[in-house]
Design an enzyme around this catalytic site. Structure first.
Site, PDB file in Angstrom:
ATOM      1  CB  CYS A  83     -13.524   6.003 -22.372  1.00  0.00           C
ATOM      2  SG  CYS A  83     -11.733   5.844 -22.555  1.00  0.00           S
ATOM      3  CB  CYS A 133      -6.496   1.349 -22.753  1.00  0.00           C
ATOM      4  SG  CYS A 133      -6.839   1.919 -21.076  1.00  0.00           S
TER       5      CYS A 133
END
Length: 356
Positions: free
Chosen positions: A201, A104
């Site tokens: 997440c 990410c």
């Protein structure tokens, strides 16, 4: 002199919120942005908590309102799915243990978001990471570990290029968490006592196997558990349920046993006794050196084989094809294919790669 502008990634948490306040205090024109990445969905009408879900977006929006700065929501869902979620699932299915936060950072926060900022005429991007960016006397940019060693996040930031570092700000590198929460109170930010996020997440309840099965339709296959001599000593329920170094959930054998090896081709897991889970060398690929310069020969470094591991002395040996070999002075526990190994020179991050 023209006021410098910065686009800061806002998660709705205390770190990015304080980072935004500090940057404004330092004289930057600050623009807040939440990256819309992922949501969990029961169905089309019922949306639950997820990465950058509505509650996080609204927390970030309120902070920006309090600070008097502009706020945007940027949709990066497709890229996040392609670069992070699909990679995560594919690695697990192939018996490796990925680190999606590193992916990410590499592809979204310091590439896609930076490209978006540059297209908008904004000078910098910023995040609430705990690390330091400096420029040496030769003009080269350096990534250093945070002054608060317990919060240091340099392990997940090793993919930086010189160009990216030149346009990135990390204002929290000189602070510890208690100081950051105190600053949030000082600035009157409602997120001052918001708990830190501890899990990946996009994986609800940290249940990796369930996520992988629901997302991809993959059905794990049972297989043999072997000892180090190749003898069958049990059965496993599917490779996605295990990782190198794991002890719990592997069955009872009358003595402590650890996952030593996972073989996708034979669909087997090999267990070893206590002490066998250590290794003094590894090979890594997909290597990045922040300086942009690949060492011409062996160099002495320290390296971390996981986020919470202490740096360990090692010799780094460049190999063909941009790969490296590391030989450690002392054996390291549970060196895991798919995880990152990060190289340091003192408190300077040299780079890192993926354990093969």
């Amino acid at each position: 002199m023209k006021q410098k502008s910065v686009l800061i990634g806002m998660s709705g948490g205390v770190d990015s919120s304080v980072a935004a306040a500090l940057l404004k205090e330092q004289g930057y024109h600050v623009i807040g942005a939440t990256m819309r990445l992922w949501t969990y969905q029961d169905n089309d009408e019922n949306m639950r908590e997820g990465c950058c879900a509505e509650s996080a977006v609204e927390d970030a929006r309120r902070v920006c309102g309090k600070l008097g700065i502009d706020f945007y929501v940027m949709n990066f869902k497709d890229m996040f799915r392609d670069r992070v979620v699909d990679y995560f699932v594919d690695e697990y299915i192939h018996g490796r243990t990925p680190n999606p936060c590193i992916a990410c950072n590499k592809y979204l926060k310091f590439d896609a978001m930076l490209n978006k900022a540059r297209a908008m005429g904004i000078d910098y991007v910023a995040t609430g990471h705990y690390a330091l960016i400096e420029q040496d006397t030769d003009g080269r940019y350096i990534l250093r570990v945070s002054k608060a060693a317990k919060k240091d996040q340099s392990y997940v930031l090793y993919n930086f290029t010189q160009e990216q570092l030149a346009h990135t700000l990390m204002p929290l590198g000189a602070y510890n968490k208690d100081e950051v929460r105190a600053l949030a109170e000082k600035y009157g930010l409602a997120v001052a006592n918001k708990p830190d996020s501890q899990e990946i997440c996009f994986v609800e309840n940290n249940d990796y196997p369930r996520f992988i099965k629901d997302y991809s339709g993959y059905e794990p296959q049972e297989g043999d558990i072997l000892d180090v001599d190749g003898n069958v000593i049990g059965r496993h329920k599917g490779l996605i349920y295990y990782t190198i170094g794991q002890r719990k959930g592997i069955g009872a054998y009358g003595r402590p046993m650890f996952v030593m090896k996972m073989d996708m081709v034979s669909n087997t897991i090999t267990l070893g006794e206590k002490g066998m889970e250590f290794s003094n060398e590894l090979t890594a690929g997909d290597v990045n050196f922040i300086s942009g310069e690949i060492p011409s020969g062996p160099i002495d470094i320290s390296a971390k084989v996981r986020y919470q591991a202490p740096p360990a002395a090692a010799k780094l040996i460049p190999l063909d094809g941009g790969r490296v070999q590391l030989i450690f002075d002392t054996p390291q526990r549970a060196v895991t294919p798919g995880q990152a190994v990060v190289f340091y020179d003192g408190d300077i991050v040299l780079g890192g790669g993926t354990v093969e």
